[in-house]
Design a protein around this motif. Structure first.
Motif, PDB file in Angstrom:
ATOM      1  N   GLY A 168       0.832  -1.196   0.000  1.00  9.36           N
ATOM      2  CA  GLY A 168       0.000   0.000   0.000  1.00  9.36           C
ATOM      3  C   GLY A 168       0.861   1.238   0.000  1.00  9.36           C
ATOM      4  O   GLY A 168       2.031   1.188   0.372  1.00  9.36           O
ATOM      5  N   PHE A 169       0.269   2.349  -0.460  1.00  9.95           N
ATOM      6  CA  PHE A 169       0.965   3.626  -0.379  1.00  9.95           C
ATOM      7  C   PHE A 169      -0.031   4.758  -0.240  1.00  9.95           C
ATOM      8  O   PHE A 169      -1.185   4.653  -0.654  1.00  9.95           O
ATOM      9  N   CYS A 170       0.431   5.834   0.375  1.00 10.94           N
ATOM     10  CA  CYS A 170      -0.389   7.019   0.590  1.00 10.94           C
ATOM     11  C   CYS A 170       0.496   8.248   0.409  1.00 10.94           C
ATOM     12  O   CYS A 170       1.557   8.345   1.027  1.00 10.94           O
ATOM     13  N   ARG A 171       0.040   9.147  -0.447  1.00  5.32           N
ATOM     14  CA  ARG A 171       0.811  10.355  -0.752  1.00  5.32           C
ATOM     15  C   ARG A 171       0.077  11.572  -0.212  1.00  5.32           C
ATOM     16  O   ARG A 171      -1.149  11.668  -0.333  1.00  5.32           O
ATOM     17  N   THR A 172       0.818  12.495   0.396  1.00  2.00           N
ATOM     18  CA  THR A 172       0.236  13.718   0.941  1.00  2.00           C
ATOM     19  C   THR A 172       1.058  14.936   0.515  1.00  2.00           C
ATOM     20  O   THR A 172       2.227  14.809   0.158  1.00  2.00           O
ATOM     21  N   GLY A 173       0.425  16.094   0.587  1.00  2.00           N
ATOM     22  CA  GLY A 173       1.113  17.344   0.288  1.00  2.00           C
ATOM     23  C   GLY A 173       0.202  18.521   0.536  1.00  2.00           C
ATOM     24  O   GLY A 173      -0.978  18.351   0.876  1.00  2.00           O
ATOM     25  N   PRO A 174       0.714  19.726   0.347  1.00  2.00           N
ATOM     26  CA  PRO A 174      -0.118  20.920   0.501  1.00  2.00           C
ATOM     27  C   PRO A 174      -1.237  20.911  -0.541  1.00  2.00           C
ATOM     28  O   PRO A 174      -1.096  20.298  -1.599  1.00  2.00           O
ATOM     29  N   VAL A 175      -2.331  21.584  -0.223  1.00  3.19           N
ATOM     30  CA  VAL A 175      -3.408  21.692  -1.202  1.00  3.19           C
ATOM     31  C   VAL A 175      -2.972  22.595  -2.347  1.00  3.19           C
ATOM     32  O   VAL A 175      -2.039  23.400  -2.215  1.00  3.19           O
ATOM     33  N   ASP A 176      -3.647  22.466  -3.459  1.00  2.00           N
ATOM     34  CA  ASP A 176      -3.472  23.378  -4.590  1.00  2.00           C
ATOM     35  C   ASP A 176      -4.153  24.684  -4.184  1.00  2.00           C
ATOM     36  O   ASP A 176      -5.380  24.747  -4.092  1.00  2.00           O
TER      37      ASP A 176
ATOM     38  N   GLY B  46      -5.590  -0.350   4.817  1.00  2.00           N
ATOM     39  CA  GLY B  46      -5.826   1.005   4.320  1.00  2.00           C
ATOM     40  C   GLY B  46      -6.083   1.987   5.441  1.00  2.00           C
ATOM     41  O   GLY B  46      -5.589   3.115   5.421  1.00  2.00           O
ATOM     42  N   GLY B  47      -6.844   1.562   6.441  1.00  4.12           N
ATOM     43  CA  GLY B  47      -7.127   2.433   7.583  1.00  4.12           C
ATOM     44  C   GLY B  47      -5.872   2.783   8.360  1.00  4.12           C
ATOM     45  O   GLY B  47      -5.677   3.934   8.747  1.00  4.12           O
ATOM     46  N   ARG B  48      -5.016   1.794   8.594  1.00  5.19           N
ATOM     47  CA  ARG B  48      -3.763   2.065   9.323  1.00  5.19           C
ATOM     48  C   ARG B  48      -2.879   3.034   8.542  1.00  5.19           C
ATOM     49  O   ARG B  48      -2.314   3.968   9.108  1.00  5.19           O
ATOM     50  N   LEU B  49      -2.759   2.807   7.255  1.00  4.71           N
ATOM     51  CA  LEU B  49      -1.917   3.664   6.419  1.00  4.71           C
ATOM     52  C   LEU B  49      -2.487   5.079   6.354  1.00  4.71           C
ATOM     53  O   LEU B  49      -1.753   6.061   6.482  1.00  4.71           O
ATOM     54  N   PHE B  50      -3.789   5.185   6.197  1.00  3.22           N
ATOM     55  CA  PHE B  50      -4.441   6.495   6.132  1.00  3.22           C
ATOM     56  C   PHE B  50      -4.285   7.247   7.451  1.00  3.22           C
ATOM     57  O   PHE B  50      -3.945   8.433   7.468  1.00  3.22           O
ATOM     58  N   ARG B  51      -4.519   6.562   8.565  1.00  4.03           N
ATOM     59  CA  ARG B  51      -4.369   7.216   9.884  1.00  4.03           C
ATOM     60  C   ARG B  51      -2.937   7.697  10.099  1.00  4.03           C
ATOM     61  O   ARG B  51      -2.708   8.769  10.659  1.00  4.03           O
ATOM     62  N   HIS B  52      -1.968   6.917   9.636  1.00  2.72           N
ATOM     63  CA  HIS B  52      -0.564   7.326   9.747  1.00  2.72           C
ATOM     64  C   HIS B  52      -0.324   8.622   8.981  1.00  2.72           C
ATOM     65  O   HIS B  52       0.309   9.557   9.503  1.00  2.72           O
TER      66      HIS B  52
END
Length: 171
Positions: A70-78, A107-113
């Motif tokens: 699994g992977f989850c990418r985050t960043g500042p909003v546009d 997915g829940g664990r990754l998202f919460r992280h």
């Protein structure tokens, strides 16, 4: 185990993205488009992105027995598109897990992280966009404390317009 992704993870992430998209979006994106997704091209793009990761961006991977699942990418909003959320807002830019791992809690664990990391860095509010036909993803984000705020955007990923709903977590 959840950890920061490295450029060497590009191949695994690219292959996973293709499998996840084909499974999740088959009901509303054309089969022809999904069949054109190329794991090698995706891998190269992800490795390049990770080699020069923008400062406020994060890419987290979930790994089991040395395999990225699994992977989850985050960043500042546009800030042009999401200016109403303010300068400290951040976006979960994608959450994908192996299709056979859906419903296992991964997915829940990754998202919460990813959410905890953003909040720990003072990023608020948080948002995520989900394709409106993907009701299971929208339900997942709502269970995680995000709510639709009425903002939408049009995505023409495969030449067909699909509406994405914005979900926001303000606290």
């Amino acid at each position: 185990m959840i950890r920061s992704a490295a450029p060497a993870d590009g191949f695994a992430i690219g292959r996973l993205k293709v499998r996840a998209w084909r499974a999740a979006y088959a009901g509303f994106m054309s089969r022809a488009y999904l069949d054109t997704l190329d794991a090698v091209e995706e891998a190269e793009d992800w490795a390049e992105y990770l080699a020069d990761l923008p400062g406020e961006h994060r890419l987290w991977v979930a790994e089991e027995a040395g395999v990225v699942v699994g992977f989850c990418r985050t960043g500042p909003v546009d800030e042009g598109r999401d200016a109403d959320l303010g300068h400290a807002a951040a976006e979960i830019l994608g959450l994908y897990i192996e299709p056979d791992r859906i419903g296992t809690g991964l997915g829940g664990r990754l998202f919460r992280h990813a959410v905890a990391d953003l909040e720990g860095r003072g990023r608020r509010p948080l948002c995520v966009y989900a394709y409106e036909p993907n009701i299971s993803a929208i339900a997942f984000y709502e269970r995680a404390g995000f709510a639709r705020d009425g903002t939408t955007r049009l995505d023409e990923e495969d030449g067909t317009a699909v509406v994405e709903a914005r979900l926001v977590k303000r606290t």
